[in-house]
Design a protein around this motif. Structure first.
Motif, PDB file in Angstrom:
ATOM      1  N   PRO A 196       0.765  -1.103   0.156  1.00  0.00           N
ATOM      2  CA  PRO A 196      -0.096   0.106   0.100  1.00  0.00           C
ATOM      3  C   PRO A 196       0.893   1.279  -0.056  1.00  0.00           C
ATOM      4  CG  PRO A 196      -0.205  -0.929   2.248  1.00  0.00           C
ATOM      5  CD  PRO A 196       0.611  -1.863   1.285  1.00  0.00           C
ATOM      6  N   LEU A 197       2.225   1.124   0.274  1.00  0.00           N
ATOM      7  CA  LEU A 197       3.136   2.349   0.254  1.00  0.00           C
ATOM      8  C   LEU A 197       3.760   2.650  -0.914  1.00  0.00           C
ATOM      9  CD1 LEU A 197       1.928   2.362   3.294  1.00  0.00           C
ATOM     10  CD2 LEU A 197       4.323   2.921   3.947  1.00  0.00           C
ATOM     11  N   GLY A 198       4.559   1.405  -1.098  1.00  0.00           N
ATOM     12  CA  GLY A 198       5.348   1.618  -2.518  1.00  0.00           C
ATOM     13  C   GLY A 198       4.476   1.567  -3.693  1.00  0.00           C
ATOM     14  N   GLY A 199       5.161   2.292  -4.968  1.00  0.00           N
ATOM     15  CA  GLY A 199       4.472   2.316  -6.244  1.00  0.00           C
ATOM     16  C   GLY A 199       5.021   1.295  -7.161  1.00  0.00           C
ATOM     17  N   TRP A 200       5.809   0.434  -6.806  1.00  0.00           N
ATOM     18  CA  TRP A 200       6.508  -0.593  -7.571  1.00  0.00           C
ATOM     19  C   TRP A 200       5.620  -1.773  -7.567  1.00  0.00           C
ATOM     20  CZ3 TRP A 200      12.342  -0.688  -6.806  1.00  0.00           C
ATOM     21  CH2 TRP A 200      13.132   0.694  -7.156  1.00  0.00           C
ATOM     22  N   LEU A 201       6.001  -2.839  -8.805  1.00  0.00           N
ATOM     23  CA  LEU A 201       5.225  -3.839  -9.160  1.00  0.00           C
ATOM     24  C   LEU A 201       6.014  -5.262  -8.835  1.00  0.00           C
ATOM     25  CD1 LEU A 201       3.567  -2.158 -12.281  1.00  0.00           C
ATOM     26  CD2 LEU A 201       2.638  -2.439  -9.964  1.00  0.00           C
ATOM     27  N   LEU A 202       7.056  -5.313  -7.930  1.00  0.00           N
ATOM     28  CA  LEU A 202       7.547  -6.363  -7.758  1.00  0.00           C
ATOM     29  C   LEU A 202       6.908  -7.823  -7.255  1.00  0.00           C
ATOM     30  CD1 LEU A 202      11.379  -5.250  -6.376  1.00  0.00           C
ATOM     31  CD2 LEU A 202      10.386  -5.241  -8.697  1.00  0.00           C
ATOM     32  N   GLU A 203       7.411  -8.989  -7.738  1.00  0.00           N
ATOM     33  CA  GLU A 203       6.931 -10.118  -7.215  1.00  0.00           C
ATOM     34  C   GLU A 203       8.017 -10.755  -6.344  1.00  0.00           C
ATOM     35  OE1 GLU A 203       4.472 -12.230  -9.781  1.00  0.00           O
ATOM     36  OE2 GLU A 203       4.376 -10.555 -11.149  1.00  0.00           O
ATOM     37  N   ASP A 204       7.562 -11.858  -5.697  1.00  0.00           N
ATOM     38  CA  ASP A 204       8.511 -12.278  -4.752  1.00  0.00           C
ATOM     39  C   ASP A 204       9.712 -12.676  -5.480  1.00  0.00           C
ATOM     40  OD1 ASP A 204       5.849 -12.803  -4.006  1.00  0.00           O
ATOM     41  OD2 ASP A 204       5.660 -14.837  -4.033  1.00  0.00           O
ATOM     42  N   GLU A 205       9.897 -13.471  -6.714  1.00  0.00           N
ATOM     43  CA  GLU A 205      10.851 -14.036  -7.125  1.00  0.00           C
ATOM     44  C   GLU A 205      11.899 -12.669  -7.365  1.00  0.00           C
ATOM     45  OE1 GLU A 205      13.631 -16.249  -8.301  1.00  0.00           O
ATOM     46  OE2 GLU A 205      12.024 -16.767  -7.182  1.00  0.00           O
ATOM     47  N   ASP A 206      11.401 -11.682  -7.828  1.00  0.00           N
ATOM     48  CA  ASP A 206      12.424 -10.422  -8.004  1.00  0.00           C
ATOM     49  C   ASP A 206      13.133 -10.302  -6.748  1.00  0.00           C
ATOM     50  OD1 ASP A 206      11.456  -9.921 -10.437  1.00  0.00           O
ATOM     51  OD2 ASP A 206       9.562  -9.004  -9.668  1.00  0.00           O
ATOM     52  N   PHE A 207      12.620 -10.211  -5.391  1.00  0.00           N
ATOM     53  CA  PHE A 207      13.460 -10.084  -4.309  1.00  0.00           C
ATOM     54  C   PHE A 207      14.589 -11.100  -4.136  1.00  0.00           C
ATOM     55  CE2 PHE A 207       9.311  -8.370  -3.283  1.00  0.00           C
ATOM     56  CZ  PHE A 207       9.491  -6.763  -2.922  1.00  0.00           C
ATOM     57  N   ALA A 208      14.115 -12.658  -4.558  1.00  0.00           N
ATOM     58  CA  ALA A 208      14.956 -13.561  -4.438  1.00  0.00           C
ATOM     59  C   ALA A 208      16.128 -13.377  -5.623  1.00  0.00           C
ATOM     60  CB  ALA A 208      14.294 -14.979  -4.551  1.00  0.00           C
ATOM     61  N   TRP A 209      15.626 -12.981  -6.701  1.00  0.00           N
ATOM     62  CA  TRP A 209      16.668 -12.599  -7.592  1.00  0.00           C
ATOM     63  C   TRP A 209      17.895 -11.738  -7.277  1.00  0.00           C
ATOM     64  CZ3 TRP A 209      18.155  -7.905 -10.124  1.00  0.00           C
ATOM     65  CH2 TRP A 209      18.970  -8.258 -11.074  1.00  0.00           C
ATOM     66  N   LEU A 210      17.327 -10.570  -6.688  1.00  0.00           N
ATOM     67  CA  LEU A 210      18.423  -9.701  -6.179  1.00  0.00           C
ATOM     68  C   LEU A 210      19.443 -10.275  -5.030  1.00  0.00           C
ATOM     69  CD1 LEU A 210      19.997  -6.926  -6.147  1.00  0.00           C
ATOM     70  CD2 LEU A 210      18.204  -6.137  -4.795  1.00  0.00           C
ATOM     71  N   THR A 211      18.538 -11.032  -4.291  1.00  0.00           N
ATOM     72  CA  THR A 211      19.258 -11.718  -3.069  1.00  0.00           C
ATOM     73  C   THR A 211      20.316 -12.615  -3.921  1.00  0.00           C
ATOM     74  OG1 THR A 211      17.317 -11.757  -1.923  1.00  0.00           O
ATOM     75  CG2 THR A 211      19.016 -13.200  -1.159  1.00  0.00           C
ATOM     76  N   ARG A 212      20.043 -13.320  -4.669  1.00  0.00           N
ATOM     77  CA  ARG A 212      21.018 -14.528  -5.413  1.00  0.00           C
ATOM     78  C   ARG A 212      22.066 -13.640  -6.027  1.00  0.00           C
ATOM     79  NH1 ARG A 212      16.283 -17.456  -6.723  1.00  0.00           N
ATOM     80  NH2 ARG A 212      16.506 -16.192  -8.792  1.00  0.00           N
ATOM     81  N   GLU A 213      21.901 -12.598  -6.727  1.00  0.00           N
ATOM     82  CA  GLU A 213      22.721 -11.935  -7.445  1.00  0.00           C
ATOM     83  C   GLU A 213      23.673 -11.166  -6.775  1.00  0.00           C
ATOM     84  OE1 GLU A 213      23.131 -12.663 -10.871  1.00  0.00           O
ATOM     85  OE2 GLU A 213      21.603 -13.915 -10.735  1.00  0.00           O
ATOM     86  N   ALA A 214      23.117 -10.522  -5.839  1.00  0.00           N
ATOM     87  CA  ALA A 214      24.166  -9.527  -5.145  1.00  0.00           C
ATOM     88  C   ALA A 214      25.121 -10.620  -4.189  1.00  0.00           C
ATOM     89  CB  ALA A 214      23.117  -8.991  -3.961  1.00  0.00           C
ATOM     90  N   ILE A 215      24.749 -11.716  -3.818  1.00  0.00           N
ATOM     91  CA  ILE A 215      25.548 -12.826  -3.069  1.00  0.00           C
ATOM     92  C   ILE A 215      26.509 -13.108  -4.023  1.00  0.00           C
ATOM     93  CG2 ILE A 215      25.648 -14.963  -1.994  1.00  0.00           C
ATOM     94  CD1 ILE A 215      22.950 -14.087  -0.508  1.00  0.00           C
TER      95      ILE A 215
END
Ligand SMILES: [Zn+2]
Length: 311
Positions: free
Chosen positions: A253-272
């Motif tokens: 309700p606060l953010g204006g983006w459209l990410l899905e669960d897998e996008d958070f996982a992607w960044l987590t994996r790629e950053a690591i």
């Protein structure tokens, strides 16, 4: 993996506006707990967050600010607003000390091994809190305290912070700007609250501002085309800290983006992967995320990626 939590973190409450519950509310931790229950029980150990010390806060904050907050905190059932949308109640100090204690313990554990990954299922969040200022649901800057704890107490020379909350981590940036031992990577909706981040305060800060309605494809493209991964590879951090906000989720309700669960996982994996891979010590601290279902699903995806799930 180690997952830190404490019941008192559920008792900190912000003052509600008339008719509207405050978005940074205790039920958020129920959603995180539900995510943890869906995570394979043999893949983690639940740890009760120890209590941090008042002196720990001085790693990232002005001692006068620490004293002011500790001395102002209510001891009765009252709620004290310390910023337009940030409050203290009688449990806030203990809850915060559990977050800081967990952050220190998690840093100790992932640096010494054998567990290299830890997640803090705690609140209040911290990335908007500046050296002398509460802001945006945050009183003390947990991730900055964790970074400086690792630097001062473990002698680390290279700590990376990756902040993927939909809001810029302005407090973190104020604290770590110009620190030789820290690189700060923040991806956030821009322009948007708190209207900071671009340009960055210093050369050790690497902001990515993306517009309202950014979806997973644009999010990944924005990060891939940035200097993030090559900078992480060149920096070779000894510790990676995530400021893990999930308010970029499409239903938030606060953010204006459209990410899905897998996008958070992607960044987590790629950053690591860029920062060092499987043996890299990583501590992830909960920041925002206000749609309870979105938070639960996103935290689960993040935990799996932290654990090394290839997705
Ligand atoms: Zn946020």
């Amino acid at each position: 993996m180690l997952i830190y939590s404490h019941p008192v973190c559920r008792k900190h409450e912000n003052e509600n506006d008339v008719m509207l519950p405050h978005p940074e509310r205790p039920e958020r931790l129920d959603a995180v707990e539900a995510a943890i229950e869906r995570f394979p029980a043999d893949r983690y150990e639940a740890v009760e967050a120890p209590l941090g010390e008042k002196s720990d806060y001085e790693l990232a904050h002005d001692p006068r600010y620490v004293e002011a907050i500790f001395s102002q905190a209510p001891t009765d059932s009252g709620v004290l607003r310390v910023d337009g949308d940030t409050s203290l109640n009688r449990y806030t100090i203990e809850a915060s000390r559990r977050v800081v204690g967990a952050a220190k313990a998690a840093v100790d554990e992932v640096l010494s091994g054998p567990e290299r990954r830890a997640f803090l299922a705690t609140r209040p969040p911290g990335h908007h809190a500046g050296p002398c200022q509460p802001r945006g649901f945050c009183v003390f800057n947990n991730v900055a305290i964790a970074a400086y704890y690792a630097i001062r107490h473990h002698g680390l020379e290279r700590v990376a912070i990756v902040d993927f909350d939909v809001h810029h981590g302005d407090g973190t940036e104020e604290i770590v700007a110009n620190s030789d031992a820290v690189r700060f990577f923040s991806v956030f909706q821009h322009p948007f609250y708190p209207y900071s981040g671009i340009p960055p305060l210093a050369d050790n800060c690497f902001p990515i501002g993306l517009p309202n309605m950014t979806d997973g494809e644009a999010f990944r493209k924005g990060i891939e085309e940035s200097v993030w991964f090559e900078t992480l590879r060149d920096f070779r951090p000894q510790l990676l800290l995530f400021s893990a906000g999930f308010d970029a989720h499409k239903n938030d309700p606060l953010g204006g983006w459209l990410l899905e669960d897998e996008d958070f996982a992607w960044l987590t994996r790629e950053a690591i992967a860029a920062a060092g891979g499987d043996d890299l010590p990583v501590v992830s601290l909960l920041e925002g995320g206000y749609d309870l279902e979105g938070l639960e699903d996103s935290v689960l995806a993040h935990l799996k990626a932290l654990d090394g799930d290839a997705g």
